[in-house]
Design an enzyme around this catalytic site. Structure first.
Site, PDB file in Angstrom:
ATOM      1  N   GLU A  82      40.305  45.839  56.887  1.00 29.11           N
ATOM      2  CA  GLU A  82      40.605  44.441  56.520  1.00 29.11           C
ATOM      3  C   GLU A  82      40.920  44.323  55.047  1.00 29.11           C
ATOM      4  O   GLU A  82      41.815  43.586  54.639  1.00 29.11           O
ATOM      5  CB  GLU A  82      39.419  43.528  56.867  1.00 29.11           C
ATOM      6  CG  GLU A  82      39.718  42.032  56.714  1.00 29.11           C
ATOM      7  CD  GLU A  82      39.617  41.491  55.285  1.00 29.11           C
ATOM      8  OE1 GLU A  82      40.205  40.423  55.011  1.00 29.11           O
ATOM      9  OE2 GLU A  82      38.965  42.135  54.431  1.00 29.11           O
ATOM     10  N   GLU A  83      40.158  45.067  54.233  1.00 28.97           N
ATOM     11  CA  GLU A  83      40.272  44.904  52.785  1.00 28.97           C
ATOM     12  C   GLU A  83      41.609  45.393  52.236  1.00 28.97           C
ATOM     13  O   GLU A  83      41.966  45.091  51.102  1.00 28.97           O
ATOM     14  CB  GLU A  83      39.115  45.611  52.064  1.00 28.97           C
ATOM     15  CG  GLU A  83      37.730  45.002  52.353  1.00 28.97           C
ATOM     16  CD  GLU A  83      37.558  43.588  51.803  1.00 28.97           C
ATOM     17  OE1 GLU A  83      38.505  43.041  51.217  1.00 28.97           O
ATOM     18  OE2 GLU A  83      36.459  43.026  51.982  1.00 28.97           O
ATOM     19  N   ASP A 132      30.097  40.598  52.433  1.00 22.91           N
ATOM     20  CA  ASP A 132      31.483  40.770  52.910  1.00 22.91           C
ATOM     21  C   ASP A 132      31.643  42.116  53.562  1.00 22.91           C
ATOM     22  O   ASP A 132      32.000  43.070  52.907  1.00 22.91           O
ATOM     23  CB  ASP A 132      32.426  40.613  51.714  1.00 22.91           C
ATOM     24  CG  ASP A 132      33.887  40.768  52.069  1.00 22.91           C
ATOM     25  OD1 ASP A 132      34.220  40.716  53.254  1.00 22.91           O
ATOM     26  OD2 ASP A 132      34.708  40.948  51.138  1.00 22.91           O
ATOM     27  N   ASP A 178      34.974  47.940  56.784  1.00 23.85           N
ATOM     28  CA  ASP A 178      35.247  48.475  55.448  1.00 23.85           C
ATOM     29  C   ASP A 178      34.781  47.483  54.377  1.00 23.85           C
ATOM     30  O   ASP A 178      34.584  46.293  54.651  1.00 23.85           O
ATOM     31  CB  ASP A 178      36.742  48.790  55.269  1.00 23.85           C
ATOM     32  CG  ASP A 178      37.641  47.567  55.411  1.00 23.85           C
ATOM     33  OD1 ASP A 178      37.343  46.686  56.241  1.00 23.85           O
ATOM     34  OD2 ASP A 178      38.652  47.473  54.677  1.00 23.85           O
ATOM     35  N   GLU A 234      35.163  36.046  59.482  1.00 22.75           N
ATOM     36  CA  GLU A 234      34.355  35.823  58.285  1.00 22.75           C
ATOM     37  C   GLU A 234      34.664  34.515  57.552  1.00 22.75           C
ATOM     38  O   GLU A 234      35.779  33.998  57.582  1.00 22.75           O
ATOM     39  CB  GLU A 234      34.517  36.982  57.305  1.00 22.75           C
ATOM     40  CG  GLU A 234      35.894  37.067  56.664  1.00 22.75           C
ATOM     41  CD  GLU A 234      36.086  38.343  55.880  1.00 22.75           C
ATOM     42  OE1 GLU A 234      35.294  38.633  54.979  1.00 22.75           O
ATOM     43  OE2 GLU A 234      37.061  39.061  56.177  1.00 22.75           O
TER      44      GLU A 234
HETATM   45  C1  FME Z   1      46.353  40.309  51.645  1.00 23.63           C
HETATM   46  S1  FME Z   1      45.670  41.630  52.423  1.00 23.63           S
HETATM   47  C2  FME Z   1      44.142  41.812  51.591  1.00 23.63           C
HETATM   48  C3  FME Z   1      43.091  41.036  52.215  1.00 23.63           C
HETATM   49  C4  FME Z   1      41.988  40.668  51.271  1.00 23.63           C
HETATM   50  N1  FME Z   1      40.912  40.163  52.037  1.00 23.63           N
HETATM   51  C5  FME Z   1      39.728  39.876  51.502  1.00 23.63           C
HETATM   52  O1  FME Z   1      39.459  39.911  50.331  1.00 23.63           O
HETATM   53  C6  FME Z   1      42.507  39.662  50.261  1.00 23.63           C
HETATM   54  O2  FME Z   1      42.968  40.089  49.210  1.00 23.63           O
HETATM   55  O3  FME Z   1      42.449  38.463  50.486  1.00 23.63           O
HETATM   56 ZN    ZN Z   2      35.823  40.352  54.255  1.00 26.26          ZN
HETATM   57 ZN    ZN Z   3      36.699  41.252  51.113  1.00 29.11          ZN
END
Ligand code: FME
Ligand code: ZN
Ligand code: ZN
Length: 425
Positions: free
Chosen positions: A143-144, A109, A78, A171
């Site tokens: 993940e996002e 990303d 995603d 990553e």
């Molecule tokens: C805390 S869950 C969300 C995960 C997200 N990951 C990448 O950007 C982030 O905000 O870091």
């Molecule tokens: Zn990522």
């Molecule tokens: Zn991200």
């Protein structure tokens, strides 16, 4: 050959063109694409649906010694949303400009990494390389938005247990210098919402304890703290991942009217939300105290909620220690990574704490070593930004790097100290 690299670039762009943007990613299309890649590489594949319509594609390249713990190469499928009209090219066109830059949401990303794993395996297979350790690739959803329906469920599953994973790669971040960055831990997200309440009143009246005034006192205090942390980074005393970051995500107050807001009414409620990131080694208790005493004191009629607060607890291991992947001689995967990068003519900077969150935390929570690494040097950090891009030459260099890493990891026949300890349990 030139044809091979052109084909690799076009496969990358094809993956980028699949709109897997949250909140409604086209996972079906991504899955079909990945399965067709797996087929062309003769990799074993399965699609796991821990949650309906949120497929996780798991690929396997069996090693000659299945007794040895395996290597897991993880990536998420995603991407974050884009403000399309603010991009020079459509974020899902994967436009290749005349300089060789590929513009797309996910180019950094992290669709680059997922495809680089596959391309590295393509080359290793073509060269006749045989892995000793089994190599797995996981392409995970969500993940996002926190990974709860993706990597988290995967890490907790029997499928995962049976994979006998020994090391996870996940990553990292682009680096504007010629050195790649690598991460051994990450900060913990605290999503804080503070709410102020106070008596409403005429907009012309000066009085104490209005909701807005109370919220403002908090915001001023948050700002001072933010500046103190940022100053440490600006002065070069601390790295980004070593301080607490606080950024206001929203402000909510006022009484709507047909042409905006009522101007002469002081609202009785006001709210602000903050994205806070806490280093794994930080004093969580003192930050908690700061919130209850300075940012949302009951004495000022304030309340607060920490949506992701449970994360904080889970960022500590069972023994209350911060979750870090060792970077010393106790973890051979670290030195193998350094050596493999060097062999492929890359440079690696000092190990860092990832400033945001990744799925790696779910694997580290199991006690597994996990290294955050996305081979993008000489590249501005544009994840979650407009006009995210990756130069095709950097992308191709990254394939060399993974070829070297996978070769080295999959050939590592000794048991690591962790693996011996786990066997004895
Ligand atoms: C805390 S869950 C969300 C995960 C997200 N990951 C990448 O950007 C982030 O905000 O870091
Ligand atoms: Zn990522
Ligand atoms: Zn991200």
């Amino acid at each position: 050959s030139t044809e091979d690299t052109a084909a690799a670039i076009s496969r990358f762009r094809e993956f980028l063109q699949i709109n897997t943007s949250q909140p409604s990613p086209d996972y079906a299309k991504a899955t079909n694409f990945l399965l067709s890649q797996a087929k062309s590489l003769s990799l074993e594949s399965q699609t796991l649906e821990f949650v309906k319509s949120k497929p996780l594609v798991l690929l396997k390249w069996p090693g000659s010694n299945p007794q040895l713990p395996s290597i897991l190469l993880n990536s998420h499928t995603d991407v974050v949303p884009s403000e399309t009209n603010k991009w020079s090219y459509h974020p899902f066109s994967a436009h290749l400009d005349s300089h060789g830059k590929i513009f797309a949401r996910g180019s950094q990303d992290m669709k680059c990494v997922g495809m680089q794993y596959l391309e590295a395996i393509r080359r290793l297979k073509a060269s006749g390389f045989q892995p000793v350790r089994t190599v797995y690739l996981s392409f995970v959803p969500d993940e996002e938005i926190g990974g709860h329906d993706g990597a988290k469920k995967f890490a907790e599953s029997d499928v995962f247990k049976n994979m006998n994973v020994g090391i996870v790669l996940d990553e990292g971040l682009a680096s504007p210098t010629e050195s790649y960055r690598a991460f051994y831990a990450e900060r913990c997200p605290w999503w804080l919402v503070i709410k102020a309440r106070g008596a409403p009143g005429h907009g012309a009246k000066l009085y104490d304890n209005s909701a807005m005034e109370n919220l403002f006192k908090s915001i001023e205090s948050v700002r001072r703290f933010r500046a103190s942390q940022f100053d440490l980074v600006k002065a070069g005393l601390k790295a980004e991942g070593e301080v607490v970051s606080v950024n206001m995500a929203f402000l909510k107050a006022g009484t709507p009217s047909p042409n905006g807001f009522v101007m002469n009414l002081q609202p009785s409620e006001a709210e602000a939300g903050f994205d806070i990131r806490v280093p794994p080694t930080a004093e969580a208790e003192s930050l908690e105290r700061r919130i209850t005493e300075e940012w949302a004191p009951a004495s000022r009629n304030m309340t607060f909620e920490l949506g992701q607060f449970k994360h904080r607890v889970s960022m500590l291991s069972k023994f209350g220690k911060p979750i870090l992947t060792a970077t010393d001689s106790s973890n051979p995967w670290w030195s193998l990574l350094e050596e493999a990068v060097r062999k492929a003519n890359g440079k690696l900077g000092k190990p860092e704490i990832f400033p945001a969150s990744t799925d790696a935390r779910y694997f580290r929570e199991l006690g597994l070593p996990a290294i955050g690494f996305s081979p993008m040097a000489n590249t501005p950090l544009l994840l979650h930004d407009h006009n995210e891009f990756l130069h095709q030459d950097e992308y191709l260099k990254g394939i060399d790097i993974y070829e070297s890493i996978i070769k080295s990891y999959a050939s590592y026949v000794q048991h690591t100290r962790d693996e011996v300890l786990r066997d004895e349990l």
